[in-house]
Design an enzyme around this catalytic site. Sequence first.
Site, PDB file in Angstrom:
ATOM      1  N   CYS A 100       1.001  -1.173   0.112  1.00 38.14           N
ATOM      2  CA  CYS A 100       0.360  -0.153   0.053  1.00 38.14           C
ATOM      3  C   CYS A 100       0.825   1.455   0.320  1.00 38.14           C
ATOM      4  CB  CYS A 100      -0.730   0.441   1.409  1.00 38.14           C
ATOM      5  SG  CYS A 100      -2.174   1.454   1.295  1.00 38.14           S
ATOM      6  N   ASP A 143      -8.852  -4.739  -5.473  1.00 39.00           N
ATOM      7  CA  ASP A 143      -9.372  -4.085  -4.991  1.00 39.00           C
ATOM      8  C   ASP A 143      -9.684  -2.569  -4.518  1.00 39.00           C
ATOM      9  OD1 ASP A 143      -7.355  -2.189  -3.103  1.00 39.00           O
ATOM     10  OD2 ASP A 143      -5.300  -3.089  -3.610  1.00 39.00           O
ATOM     11  N   HIS A 147      -7.453  -6.059  -1.412  1.00 39.34           N
ATOM     12  CA  HIS A 147      -5.916  -5.119  -1.147  1.00 39.34           C
ATOM     13  C   HIS A 147      -4.752  -5.555   0.233  1.00 39.34           C
ATOM     14  CE1 HIS A 147      -3.997  -1.108  -0.783  1.00 39.34           C
ATOM     15  NE2 HIS A 147      -3.936  -1.216   0.304  1.00 39.34           N
TER      16      HIS A 147
END
Length: 464
Positions: A275, A367, A402
């Site tokens: 991320c 995601d 994600h």
Amino acid sequence: MFFVLLSTTTINFLKMKCWSTLIGRFIMLAPIRTVSTESRRCPLLTVQPCRGMVDEKFQVVIKNLLPNQEVTLHSLHQSEDKDCWEAFGHYISDEHGTVTVAKDESLGGTYEGTEQMGLLWSLRPVPGSRPAIRLRKTNLLTPMVVNISVYSGHTSQGFSQTSALATTVTERWYMAPGVQRVDIRENGVQGTLFLPPGPGPYPGVLDLWGGSAGLIEYRSALLASHGFACMALEYTTPAKLKKTDVNNTYFEKAYKILQNHPLVQKDKMAMLGLCFGSAITFSMTAYSSVIKPQCCVCISGSHVVPVDKCIFEVLEDMKRRMGKVPVNEDNHLIHRDTILPIPSDPDLKVDAGRIKCPIMLVNGTDDQNWATVESAQDIEMIMEKAGNRHLLTVFTYPDAGHLIEPPYTPHFRATNVLLHKKEKVVMLWGGQTKPHAYAQEDSWEKILAFFQEHLYSSNFKAKL
């Protein structure tokens, strides 16, 4: 006349011998009762290895059942937050009264089909738990303890009020024996270094989690168990440091601390980001004159958030985009739109054409936090134009979300997140459980192989 004085113990023993002889003869003459034998079956449940690494598969087998008997396999784990998590599968024994999870199908439960590790990756909070919670290991000096039980029939609830036919316990570890954990508090940098067992030196990996994660250590410990000196870096809320102090220089100092450690190979360095940690990895690899890794891995990341100023300012810029964040019917935040559409202006994104080392991207098509698939496509075009496309490897997993973590970590579609003003929201991460579990298992193998290829010349595998 010859007399022998016998003790009381000896006399009792002789009496028992006589009785056992008589009973034995009686049994030989008595008819065989097969019904009583069947009714006294005692199921035998085994998990092998009973102690292992979290990314190591185990074998679950139930024996001594009746043929074609319906049973439910159930796993239960109490987290360090005292929340209980469970998973279960419905099975039917074969003609020998055996269930082998690695070969037999679950007909229902929290997972279906032939899923050897479904009892781990499909763990979910038990009914009545706090909403939107997440399972994370913080004390790596203790194992993740999972109780596995077998129940009669196909059941989906009330396990705590039902007696199990058999129960066993398995331990799953993030740190292999001999791995060292070292607190780093040096030159203003804070983190935790994990060193593999043995004399070293080892390749080094700088491990960066997301922007709201804090100091997360378990992935670094697991990488150290596979032979990499891995440093989990704290960069969002470091004690005694202002956010304005965490800038490019901070990451360069952390990189040098790891690189200069006496047990780390200076010319075998890598970066791993998830991320926002991937955004830092993109920026540092492209622009830093200090950070020159031999390879890097970016999980669920984007180049559209350049880290060219202090973390506080970058996060403030991201916050200003929050007006674009929609919510779904469950009031979960869908954050991916904040970076869409991918800007065409090169000043608004990292110039991936400047990356000079092999880079692997790992993304999921579902995601909902960042537009990672669209970012990967743009990165590929930039690198193709710059002539360094050959350095790029992309793995895109259908229906994965994600939070692509180490294997068999439970899937979290939406969890609580504490924003930078201490505001709690529920963030939608995305992903479907079974495809997400596959993405985690497959990508972890590919990440380890990628690091092995570019940092190591020999294989290293830690086992308990």
